[in-house]
Design a protein around this motif. Sequence first.
Motif, short mmCIF file in Angstrom:
data_model
loop_
_atom_site.label_atom_id
_atom_site.label_comp_id
_atom_site.label_asym_id
_atom_site.label_seq_id
_atom_site.Cartn_x
_atom_site.Cartn_y
_atom_site.Cartn_z
N VAL A 40 0.86 -1.20 0.06
CA VAL A 40 0.07 -0.26 0.30
C VAL A 40 0.83 1.19 0.05
O VAL A 40 2.00 1.73 0.59
N PHE A 75 1.11 4.50 1.41
CA PHE A 75 0.20 5.61 2.39
C PHE A 75 1.11 6.98 2.31
O PHE A 75 2.79 6.71 2.31
N LEU A 76 0.09 7.87 2.78
CA LEU A 76 1.02 9.31 2.56
C LEU A 76 1.58 9.38 4.01
O LEU A 76 1.18 8.78 5.31
N PRO A 77 2.95 9.74 4.14
CA PRO A 77 3.40 9.76 5.72
C PRO A 77 2.87 10.43 6.37
O PRO A 77 1.87 12.18 6.34
N MET A 126 -0.33 14.45 6.13
CA MET A 126 -1.96 13.27 6.39
C MET A 126 -2.05 14.28 7.26
O MET A 126 -2.87 15.04 6.96
N TYR A 180 -3.24 17.99 5.61
CA TYR A 180 -4.07 17.41 4.45
C TYR A 180 -5.46 18.34 4.74
O TYR A 180 -6.47 18.38 5.26
N TYR A 220 -6.19 10.84 -3.18
CA TYR A 220 -6.13 9.71 -1.81
C TYR A 220 -5.11 9.41 -1.47
O TYR A 220 -3.87 9.47 -1.65
N VAL A 221 -5.72 9.54 -0.45
CA VAL A 221 -4.92 9.09 1.17
C VAL A 221 -3.73 7.62 0.91
O VAL A 221 -2.23 7.84 0.18
N SER A 222 -4.73 6.91 0.89
CA SER A 222 -3.37 5.73 0.68
C SER A 222 -4.37 4.64 -0.16
O SER A 222 -5.21 4.70 -0.29
N THR A 240 -14.01 5.33 -1.04
CA THR A 240 -13.68 6.72 -0.50
C THR A 240 -14.46 7.65 -0.23
O THR A 240 -14.92 8.32 0.13
N VAL A 264 -8.82 -0.63 3.08
CA VAL A 264 -7.22 -0.46 3.17
C VAL A 264 -8.02 1.41 2.72
O VAL A 264 -7.32 2.47 3.32
N SER A 280 -8.12 4.91 5.70
CA SER A 280 -7.34 5.99 5.57
C SER A 280 -8.71 7.16 5.39
O SER A 280 -8.42 7.91 5.98
N LYS A 315 -7.97 9.91 8.48
CA LYS A 315 -8.32 11.18 7.60
C LYS A 315 -9.55 12.32 8.59
O LYS A 315 -8.89 13.51 8.92
N ARG A 359 1.25 2.11 10.80
CA ARG A 359 1.44 3.46 10.31
C ARG A 359 1.19 4.46 11.02
O ARG A 359 1.02 5.58 11.36
N PHE A 406 -2.11 4.76 12.79
CA PHE A 406 -3.46 5.25 12.93
C PHE A 406 -4.18 5.11 13.91
O PHE A 406 -3.70 4.21 14.50
N ASP A 435 -0.05 -7.90 -0.43
CA ASP A 435 1.11 -7.11 0.05
C ASP A 435 1.01 -8.66 1.21
O ASP A 435 2.58 -9.15 2.47
#
Lengths: 301, 410, 291
Positions: free
Chosen positions: A136, A138-140, A144, A147, A222-224, B99, B124, B128, B132, B150, B152, B193
Amino acid sequence: MKARRDIKTILILVISIVFVGLIPLFIKGEYVLNMLFLLCLYTILSHSWNIMGGYCGQINLGQAAFFGIGALTTRYIWVAGYPFPVALIAGSFSSLILACLIGIPTLRLRAHYFAIGTLGVAMIALITIQNALPGVDFLPASLMSDYNPTIRFYTALIVAALTIFAVYCINNSRLGLAMKCIRDDEEAASATGINVVRYKIITLMLSTFFAGLAGGLFAYYYVSYYYYVPFELMWSFDPVLIVFIGGAGTVVGPLIGALCYVILKEIFAISMGQVNVLIFGVVFILIVLFLPKGLIGIKKR
Amino acid sequence: MEKDRSFRKRGLFLGVFIVLMLFFSTSLFAQTAPKTVKIGTVVPLTGRMASGGKDVKVGYEIAIKHINDNGGVMVKEFGRKLPIELIMLDDESDPVKTTARLDKLYSVDKVVAYLGGYSSLLNVAGMSAGEKNKVPWVGVTIAVEGPFKRGFKYIFAPFSMSSDQVRAFYDILDSIPKPDRPTKIAHFEEQSDWGVECGRYIREFAKKRGYTVVTDQKYATAANDFSSLILAAKSAGADALFSVPSPPQSMVIVRQMKQLDYAPKVTTLIRGPDLTTYWDAMGADANYILSDGNWHETMKYPNNDKLVKDFYALFPKEKSIGLPVGAAYAAVQILADAIERAGSLDRDKIRDALSTTNLVTVRGPVKFRPDGTGIISYGLRQWQNGKLELVSPPEAATAKLLIAPPWNKR
Amino acid sequence: MVTAYIQILIYGLINGALYGLVGLGLALVFGVMSYLNVAHGALIMIASYACFWLFHLLKVDPFLSSLLIVPCFFLLGVIIYKILFDSLKRFPEGQKTKNSLLISFGLLLILSNLVTILWTADERAVTPHYAGFVIQFFGLRIPYIGIGAVLFAVVVSILLDLFLSKTYFGKGIRAASQDHEAAAMMGINVGTTYLISFGIGVALAGIPGIIVSLSSFNPSLSFELTNKALVVIILAGVGSVYGVLLGGFALGLAEAIGVLFIGATYREVIGLVLFVLFLLLRPQGLMGKRS
């Protein structure tokens, strides 16, 4: 007569771009921005296809590869710390490079052989990316945290406006005339002294450049997502449908097509549950049967 | 004249078209009445993930019906029970639309939490959106651990992760008495993955537990011919196989294993053979195959019997229940419990309550690690004469593990 | 070791038979009337369901069910043509391709979603008792089903070729595919020719549907099958029945050879790369004539 029609077209274009730009000021929310962003994204992508397919008559089904490489490069450079506009330009140039490597050889192919040769290129790119980058993107966290969908939408709107302007210029230039000649009759065009190969290469470069820009915007918004998502074949097929539905080889057609494709689909999905795609299919067929020249055909009648 | 008529027809068509568009577009921005706890989810009801999407949908719906039949969830802030209102949208199995529609649920419907969709591809995108928009997200059917590393804060997955699945595979090998116990492992590694992550664990655990991975074959996510992989495993003499193929691939693998006469003692194919239609499709060839045991109809945890009963009342023709149904039901239980403990419809308070979850769901006790992955008990199921039997962990097992005989002895 | 290599090639050949069959119907319709029917994959998928239900409800052997499925699909094709595609025949060639592409795309959406709603998107397969049986010689194992697929591909190609070259209708179809106006002047009813070619094109979706059902299928397979069919018809050109069959076999074998050299990960990429390279060397396809 022609001048007056030109002014009318410009007016319609400017008003609609300004109108779209004003919407977020009155209706707030992520969702509106998301829809308008998609509208811009699809307009750019469709126009990029329109340059090659609509004006020059070369059905390029490899657009997903150029869109994807634009997204991949833009994201990589942007995340590496460069400002986004630099990354975006770099992304679209990476599309250009891919076009030189793969696209130009395929230009040797004629008509539907070109279409499916380029589809092959898109499939190769998709499977290669799936294997090589299975994860994937991913946006770091640093990117983010700031954003902001509003900025992202207006960036897309500016790029879309520039794209439309570019297509408008092409439409009225000698280049556009040559492209249309090639579309209508390649041999006759060649006979009248048009360097067919040269113009095809120029067209392909322009087309992939804008596809790369669209890809870059995808990576920006798009974020991820899985690395292969911008390489999916739908990015090849959707612009074809949008351009044909709207009206190929016109400046306004792809806009109407994108509006119809994005908003109509969304309305159906929100209000109809599982049958939404089925109903969309029925409506889609009805539009094609009743308006065989595309939605732009309404005006021409 | 002729032209005129067709013009009018077109005009009429366009008119109807515009009116319809206007009519429906009001629904885009319409707000529904309050007085409920609004939870939003985007589930693939159409497209290539639709088979799992339908199971997730049913699980959510039955769970919410059960909660609402008891009056809903108690929200202390308002001093009374509020029913849950689930707003479910389709995403056509396209993460871009996932999304967009989760953003709609956030900004238009103002949901207090998200429930996940189906498959890691779509989840996924959902995760996000949760992070977000700062909306707590509880999702199942995602087994890959990478996305949870990550940092989150708003995502929770009460589901089996790849390390759980690989550990269960080795646990079951360990439980086989010595002379029969397989020692040579074959691994077919999907280039996704999740597949790559499983591969890493397969090699890591093999070293620790005294097994050898004799062949480690890679395949593309779209592969539809496994003959080269099977022949490699066969010639390496591997007697246990692990892979995470998609449903169509799991069918092709087993069919080609039979054709090429390769029968390892233990065949574990996570994901594909979970399907309730797997036995219909494969017949007796499905026997002895091990698959995901995340949830099972016979589990003795509270409410599970009620879930099973209501499912068969809704779908009398079905012979068994898909695994995502139970997992999705548990996700709703966890979310409802967190809302009650938060005593509020504030998204951050619900998030905090989720992170301290300690609940016995229909699939057993669930807690969360700081990264949002679930701490759950987990085992494997095996196809035995048309039924998926839970064969591990020992405390919940409904049947004993059967060692697969060669194809000509079946 | 050599046995294993040959074994992999055999599976390549079996896959190739399916690819050829998948391309055949699309090639016929595209060659005769320039209609690009991207719903072909969806029709194949529906044939798989027909085969599945015949097997499960009436215990009809999948290979025998072709006797029922093929005529029914011919009728289905005629109906689809009358409702959706008849109005396109007056357009010039480019627009025929374009509009048929759009309409059949809509049809693809409708069919795959209708099937999802009716029978869910669950993966299915037909497993007759001989599904795992093989013929063995020299250590090679050749599955019954694979032999059936190859035989089907060859027999169907021969029958189609005989029909096109020997019968009155077949000659009409071939004449119309070369030059409609000349064909019309020679007294061939182009409308009927189109109707029948489309019917046959759809009927030809029935055969690969059966082969696919013996492996595994679900509603979203339509898209993949259409893509595969597009690749095959371009590899082969649309002019010749045997060309399409050969194109299919070539693609299947190319994939298998790729597996031997680079491994299974890039199996499809190798097939496609060979295909693009081949196109560049022979832009007119495998059997096409240089114009």
